[in-house]
Motif scaffolding. Structure first.
Motif, mmCIF file in Angstrom:
data_model
loop_
_atom_site.group_PDB
_atom_site.id
_atom_site.type_symbol
_atom_site.label_atom_id
_atom_site.label_comp_id
_atom_site.label_asym_id
_atom_site.label_seq_id
_atom_site.Cartn_x
_atom_site.Cartn_y
_atom_site.Cartn_z
ATOM 1 N N VAL A 373 0.841 -1.201 0.000
ATOM 2 C CA VAL A 373 0.000 0.000 0.000
ATOM 3 C C VAL A 373 0.870 1.243 0.000
ATOM 4 O O VAL A 373 0.603 2.221 -0.715
ATOM 5 N N LEU A 374 1.941 1.226 0.795
ATOM 6 C CA LEU A 374 2.845 2.369 0.846
ATOM 7 C C LEU A 374 3.544 2.577 -0.490
ATOM 8 O O LEU A 374 3.675 3.720 -0.966
ATOM 9 N N ASP A 375 3.989 1.485 -1.105
ATOM 10 C CA ASP A 375 4.654 1.609 -2.405
ATOM 11 C C ASP A 375 3.712 2.226 -3.440
ATOM 12 O O ASP A 375 4.130 3.056 -4.266
ATOM 13 N N LYS A 376 2.462 1.831 -3.393
ATOM 14 C CA LYS A 376 1.476 2.392 -4.335
ATOM 15 C C LYS A 376 1.247 3.872 -4.057
ATOM 16 O O LYS A 376 1.161 4.683 -4.995
ATOM 17 N N ALA A 377 1.169 4.219 -2.764
ATOM 18 C CA ALA A 377 0.988 5.623 -2.409
ATOM 19 C C ALA A 377 2.195 6.444 -2.835
ATOM 20 O O ALA A 377 2.063 7.594 -3.288
ATOM 21 N N MET A 378 3.394 5.875 -2.675
ATOM 22 C CA MET A 378 4.599 6.583 -3.088
ATOM 23 C C MET A 378 4.624 6.810 -4.597
ATOM 24 O O MET A 378 5.044 7.876 -5.073
ATOM 25 N N ALA A 379 4.191 5.830 -5.355
ATOM 26 C CA ALA A 379 4.145 6.002 -6.812
ATOM 27 C C ALA A 379 3.253 7.172 -7.185
ATOM 28 O O ALA A 379 3.576 7.962 -8.083
ATOM 29 N N ALA A 380 2.117 7.297 -6.487
ATOM 30 C CA ALA A 380 1.204 8.411 -6.752
ATOM 31 C C ALA A 380 1.823 9.744 -6.361
ATOM 32 O O ALA A 380 1.573 10.772 -7.008
ATOM 33 N N GLU A 381 2.648 9.763 -5.309
ATOM 34 C CA GLU A 381 3.272 11.006 -4.865
ATOM 35 C C GLU A 381 4.454 11.396 -5.747
ATOM 36 O O GLU A 381 4.712 12.586 -5.945
ATOM 37 N N LEU A 382 5.180 10.415 -6.246
ATOM 38 C CA LEU A 382 6.379 10.714 -7.023
ATOM 39 C C LEU A 382 6.059 11.276 -8.408
ATOM 40 O O LEU A 382 6.847 12.057 -8.953
ATOM 41 N N LEU A 385 6.002 14.946 -8.673
ATOM 42 C CA LEU A 385 7.332 15.483 -8.382
ATOM 43 C C LEU A 385 8.313 15.190 -9.515
ATOM 44 O O LEU A 385 9.526 15.294 -9.346
ATOM 45 N N LYS A 386 7.773 14.830 -10.684
ATOM 46 C CA LYS A 386 8.562 14.579 -11.886
ATOM 47 C C LYS A 386 9.514 13.393 -11.706
ATOM 48 O O LYS A 386 10.625 13.372 -12.228
ATOM 49 N N MET A 387 9.056 12.392 -10.964
ATOM 50 C CA MET A 387 9.850 11.184 -10.759
ATOM 51 C C MET A 387 8.996 9.953 -11.050
ATOM 52 O O MET A 387 9.057 8.943 -10.370
ATOM 53 N N GLU A 388 8.198 10.062 -12.102
ATOM 54 C CA GLU A 388 7.286 8.979 -12.418
ATOM 55 C C GLU A 388 8.001 7.707 -12.871
ATOM 56 O O GLU A 388 7.445 6.601 -12.814
ATOM 57 N N ARG A 389 9.261 7.828 -13.301
ATOM 58 C CA ARG A 389 10.004 6.640 -13.723
ATOM 59 C C ARG A 389 10.719 5.958 -12.553
ATOM 60 O O ARG A 389 11.217 4.847 -12.699
ATOM 61 N N ALA A 390 10.774 6.622 -11.415
ATOM 62 C CA ALA A 390 11.438 6.041 -10.247
ATOM 63 C C ALA A 390 10.535 4.986 -9.598
ATOM 64 O O ALA A 390 9.313 5.063 -9.667
ATOM 65 N N VAL A 391 11.152 4.018 -8.974
ATOM 66 C CA VAL A 391 10.415 2.940 -8.316
ATOM 67 C C VAL A 391 10.823 2.897 -6.840
ATOM 68 O O VAL A 391 12.008 2.760 -6.521
ATOM 69 N N PHE A 392 9.826 3.038 -6.002
ATOM 70 C CA PHE A 392 10.051 2.945 -4.556
ATOM 71 C C PHE A 392 9.540 1.589 -4.072
ATOM 72 O O PHE A 392 8.415 1.201 -4.381
ATOM 73 N N VAL A 393 10.379 0.871 -3.345
ATOM 74 C CA VAL A 393 10.006 -0.465 -2.870
ATOM 75 C C VAL A 393 10.311 -0.566 -1.379
ATOM 76 O O VAL A 393 11.437 -0.282 -0.953
ATOM 77 N N THR A 394 9.309 -0.971 -0.630
ATOM 78 C CA THR A 394 9.508 -1.253 0.799
ATOM 79 C C THR A 394 9.829 -2.729 0.937
ATOM 80 O O THR A 394 8.978 -3.588 0.710
ATOM 81 N N MET A 395 11.065 -3.008 1.303
ATOM 82 C CA MET A 395 11.528 -4.386 1.407
ATOM 83 C C MET A 395 11.243 -4.932 2.807
ATOM 84 O O MET A 395 11.688 -4.368 3.807
ATOM 85 N N VAL A 396 10.489 -6.030 2.853
ATOM 86 C CA VAL A 396 10.232 -6.723 4.121
ATOM 87 C C VAL A 396 10.927 -8.074 4.022
ATOM 88 O O VAL A 396 10.517 -8.942 3.250
ATOM 89 N N THR A 397 11.991 -8.236 4.788
ATOM 90 C CA THR A 397 12.795 -9.453 4.708
ATOM 91 C C THR A 397 12.887 -10.116 6.089
ATOM 92 O O THR A 397 12.801 -9.445 7.114
ATOM 93 N N PRO A 398 13.051 -11.447 6.100
ATOM 94 C CA PRO A 398 13.105 -12.162 7.389
ATOM 95 C C PRO A 398 14.428 -11.918 8.120
ATOM 96 O O PRO A 398 15.488 -11.830 7.493
ATOM 97 N N VAL A 399 14.351 -11.831 9.434
ATOM 98 C CA VAL A 399 15.520 -11.746 10.307
ATOM 99 C C VAL A 399 15.283 -12.663 11.504
ATOM 100 O O VAL A 399 14.231 -13.302 11.603
ATOM 101 N N ASP A 400 16.240 -12.716 12.392
ATOM 102 C CA ASP A 400 16.076 -13.525 13.596
ATOM 103 C C ASP A 400 14.874 -13.048 14.403
ATOM 104 O O ASP A 400 14.576 -11.848 14.457
ATOM 105 N N ALA A 401 14.196 -13.986 15.018
ATOM 106 C CA ALA A 401 12.996 -13.661 15.789
ATOM 107 C C ALA A 401 13.338 -12.738 16.953
ATOM 108 O O ALA A 401 14.420 -12.799 17.535
#
Length: 553
Positions: A373-382, A385-401
Motif C-alpha cells: 500500500v505504501l509503495d502504491k501511495a509513493m508512486a502516486a506522490e512521485l 514530483l517529476k519522478m514517475e520513472r522512479a520505483v520505490f520499494v519497501t523491502m520486508v525481509t526475514p531476520v532472527d525472531a
C-alpha cells in the motif's frame, strides 16, 4: 507545535525572538545569512548534538528558549511524567544555556533536567528532515517503526511482545530443567548412596546432644555407684536407720519415768526417721537410674559416633542432617521425575512457540500488505514530483525472531526502470533524495503530524520550475493539519508559505550579526521576487512573484 523561539548570544545572533504559527512556515535568505544557525539553536535547546562552539564572540554564555504547545494526548506528556514534570496549561518551555567554557545546563518549565531528557522529549516534539539527516527517514533502523505506525500495528506488536515474553520464559524453564537433570545425573551415584545412608540412620534434630548426655552419664555411673551404695548402707537398717530405731525404743521405755523431759527428743527422732526414709528412697532411685546394661553404652556411643561422622562427611551440623537429607531427596526427585518435568516443559514451549509464530506471522502478513500500500501511495506522490520513472520499494525481509516479530524493513529506490534498488541515500542524487523524502513523509503522515513540528532543511535543493512548485504544494498539504518549517531557496516553495520570515546578515565595522524579519504583503512579494531575479528586483520579477503567490496558480 512550536510557538516561540528566543535566542540570545548564539553564534552571530545577539538577540532574536520568533513567534511561529500553525501551517507552512518558510524561512528564506541569501546563502550564509544564518538560516542554519536557527536550526543549530533549536537543536541545541532540544538537546541534539551539534556544533561544539555556539556562544557568540564576546559573550559569557549563550541561551535558547523554546515554547511548545502540548495537547492533552501528546506523547511528550508521558516523557515529562517520567521525569516528574507536570504540564498544567498545555505549554512547555525549554531553556538551555551554554557557557563560554562549554558547560551546558537545561530546564523544562523551570525544572532542571539532563540533556538525555531533552532528547527524549524532542523526539515527540520535532522532526528534522534534510539530505544529511540520520535521525529521520534516512536511518534504516527506523524504517520498520515507520511502517508499523503507517499500518497501525500497535495491538499486533503488543501481542507479539507478550507471546515473545511467554516463549522466552518457557525456554528458560526448559533450560533450567535440563540443567537440573544433568546436574542430578552427574551426582546420581552419590545422591542415592547418601540418601540411603541418611535414611538408614534417620538422625533427628537434638539427638546428638541427648546421646552425648546419656553417654557421659553411663560413663560416670560406675565411678559414682559404689559411693552411692555405701551411702545407702550407711543410712539403712545396718546404719543410721537401725541406730535411730534403737534410740527411739530405748527412750520410749524411759519416757514414763522422765516426767516429759524426753518428749521433744522423741519428736526429733521421729523427724529424723522420716528424713532418713526419704534419703533412702532417693538413693535407691539414683541406684536404679545408674543401673544399665553395658551394651546400652556401646549402642549410644556407636550411634553418636555415626551421627557425628555423617555430619563431618557432609560438612553440616549434626542437627542439620535431617534438612540436608531432605535437600538430597529433592535433588534425587528431580532425576526420578525428570522425564515427566521435561515433557511438561517441552509441551509448554511448543504452545508458547505456536502462539509466537502466529503473532509473528500475522505481523509479517500485515507488514507485507502495508508495504504494498505504501509503495502504491509513493508512486502516486512521485509522479507530480517529476519522478514517475522512479520505483520505490519497501523491502520486508526475514531476520532472527525478536519481541516485535521476524521482519526487517528497508525503504529502497530505483531511479530508473530496470536499475537495481538500493538504500535511499545511496541511490538517489541530491535533488531526487529531497523529493523522495518529501513524498515519503507525506505518505507516512496521516491525520496531521501527530503533534510534531516537522522541519525541512533545504529539502527542495536541486529542483526548480514545475517540480519545485510540486514540492511546495506537497509541503503545504503536509502542513494543513500541523506545523511545518521549511528553509528554502525556492521561490515556488516560499510563495506557498502561510507565514514567511527572511533571515538577514547585518555587518558593522566591528560585528556581524544575523536577524530574522517577518514578511507581510509587499515585503514578501519583494523577497520572492529577489529569489526569482537576484539582487536587482524588477517589476517583472514582482509580477512573477505575485503570480506564484496567487491561490489560482
Amino acid at each position: 507545535m512550536l510557538r516561540g523561539l528566543d535566542i540570545r548570544d548564539m553564534l552571530i545572533i545577539d538577540r532574536l525572538e520568533l513567534s511561529f504559527q500553525p501551517g507552512l512556515n518558510v524561512l528564506t535568505g541569501e546563502t550564509g545569512a544564518g538560516k542554519s544557525i536557527l536550526l543549530d539553536s533549536l537543536g541545541f535547546v532540544l538537546g541534539w548534538r551539534g556544533r561544539a562552539e555556539l556562544v557568540r564572540a564576546g559573550a559569557e554564555q549563550g541561551e535558547v528558549t523554546a515554547a511548545f504547545d502540548l495537547p492533552i494526548d501528546h506523547a511528550g506528556r508521558a516523557v515529562l511524567a517520567d521525569a516528574g514534570i507536570e504540564v498544567e496549561d498545555g505549554e512547555v518551555i525549554l531553556r538551555r544555556i551554554n557557557t563560554r567554557d562549554g558547560r551546558k545546563t537545561a530546564w523544562i518549565n523551570d525544572r532542571r533536567v539532563s540533556g538525555e531528557v531533552l532528547r527524549k522529549l524532542s523526539e515527540t516534539l520535532v522532526e528534522l528532515h534534510g539530505q544529511h539527516d540520520d535521525r529521520g527517514l534516512l536511518n534504516p533502523r527506523g524504517h520498520r517503526l515507520m511502517l508499523d505506525e503507517y499500518a497501525d500495528l500497535d495491538a499486533d506488536i503488543a501481542k507479539a511482545r507478550s507471546s515473545w515474553k511467554a516463549l522466552s520464559e518457557a525456554q528458560k524453564r526448559l533450560d533450567e530443567t535440563h540443567a537440573k537433570i544433568a546436574e542430578a545425573k552427574a551426582e546420581e551415584e552419590y545422591l542415592r548412596h547418601a540418601v540411603a545412608e541418611l535414611d538408614a540412620l534417620d538422625p533427628q534434630a537434638g539427638e546428638e546432644a541427648t546421646l552425648d548426655t546419656q553417654r557421659r552419664t553411663m560413663q560416670a555411673a560406675e565411678k559414682i555407684r559404689a559411693d552411692i551404695a555405701k551411702a545407702g548402707d550407711a543410712i539403712g537398717l545396718s546404719g543410721a536407720e537401725g541406730m535411730v530405731n534403737d534410740a527411739n525404743r530405748w527412750l520410749i521405755n524411759a519416757a514414763d519415768k522422765a516426767d516429759g523431759r524426753l518428749d521433744e527428743p522423741l519428736l526429733a527422732l521421729e523427724r529424723a526417721a522420716l528424713a532418713l526414709d526419704q534419703a533412702q528412697q532417693g538413693v535407691a532411685s539414683c541406684l536404679d537410674a545408674l543401673t544399665f546394661n553395658p551394651s546400652e553404652l556401646e549402642d549410644a556411643e556407636e550411634r553418636l559416633f555415626a551421627i557425628r561422622g555423617l555430619a563431618r562427611k557432609h560438612n553440616v551440623l549434626a542437627d542439620d542432617l535431617g534438612p540436608f537429607a531432605d535437600d538430597l531427596r529433592t535433588r534425587l526427585a528431580v532425576l526420578d521425575g525428570g522425564a515427566k518435568d521435561l515433557a511438561t516443559c517441552e509441551a509448554d514451549l511448543m504452545t508458547a512457540q505456536a502462539a509466537y509464530n502466529a503473532a509473528a506471522d500475522r505481523l509479517t502478513t500485515k507488514r507485507t500488505k502495508a508495504a504494498k500500500v505504501l509503495d502504491k501511495a509513493m508512486a502516486a506522490e512521485l509522479a507530480p514530483l517529476k519522478m514517475e520513472r522512479a520505483v520505490f520499494v519497501t523491502m520486508v525481509t526475514p531476520v532472527d525472531a525478536g519481541p516485535e516479530g521476524r521482519d526487517s524493513v528497508a525503504f529502497t529506490v530505483a531511479t530508473n526502470p530496470g536499475a537495481p534498488a538500493g538504500p535511499l541515500n545511496k541511490i538517489a542524487s541530491g535533488g531526487e533524495l529531497s523529493r523522495f523524502l518529501l513524498a515519503l513523509k507525506v505518505c507516512l503522515t496521516q491525520a496531521g503530524a501527530g503533534g510534531l513540528t516537522i522541519i525541512f532543511d533545504e529539502i527542495d535543493r536541486g529542483v526548480g520550475g514545475a517540480t519545485a512548485d510540486a514540492v511546495g504544494r506537497r509541503l503545504s498539504e503536509l502542513a494543513r493539519d500541523g506545523q511545518v518549517l521549511v528553509v528554502t531557496h525556492s521561490p515556488q516553495v516560499a510563495a506557498l508559505g502561510q507565514h514567511h520570515w527572511r533571515v538577514e546578515k547585518r555587518q558593522t565595522k566591528n560585528e556581524t550579526t544575523s536577524t530574522v524579519v517577518p514578511l507581510l504583503n509587499d515585503d514578501r512579494i519583494d523577497e520572492i521576487a529577489r529569489m526569482l531575479s537576484g539582487d536587482t528586483v524588477t517589476d517583472a520579477a514582482r509580477a512573477a512573484a505575485e503570480a506564484l503567490m496567487s491561490p489560482t496558480v
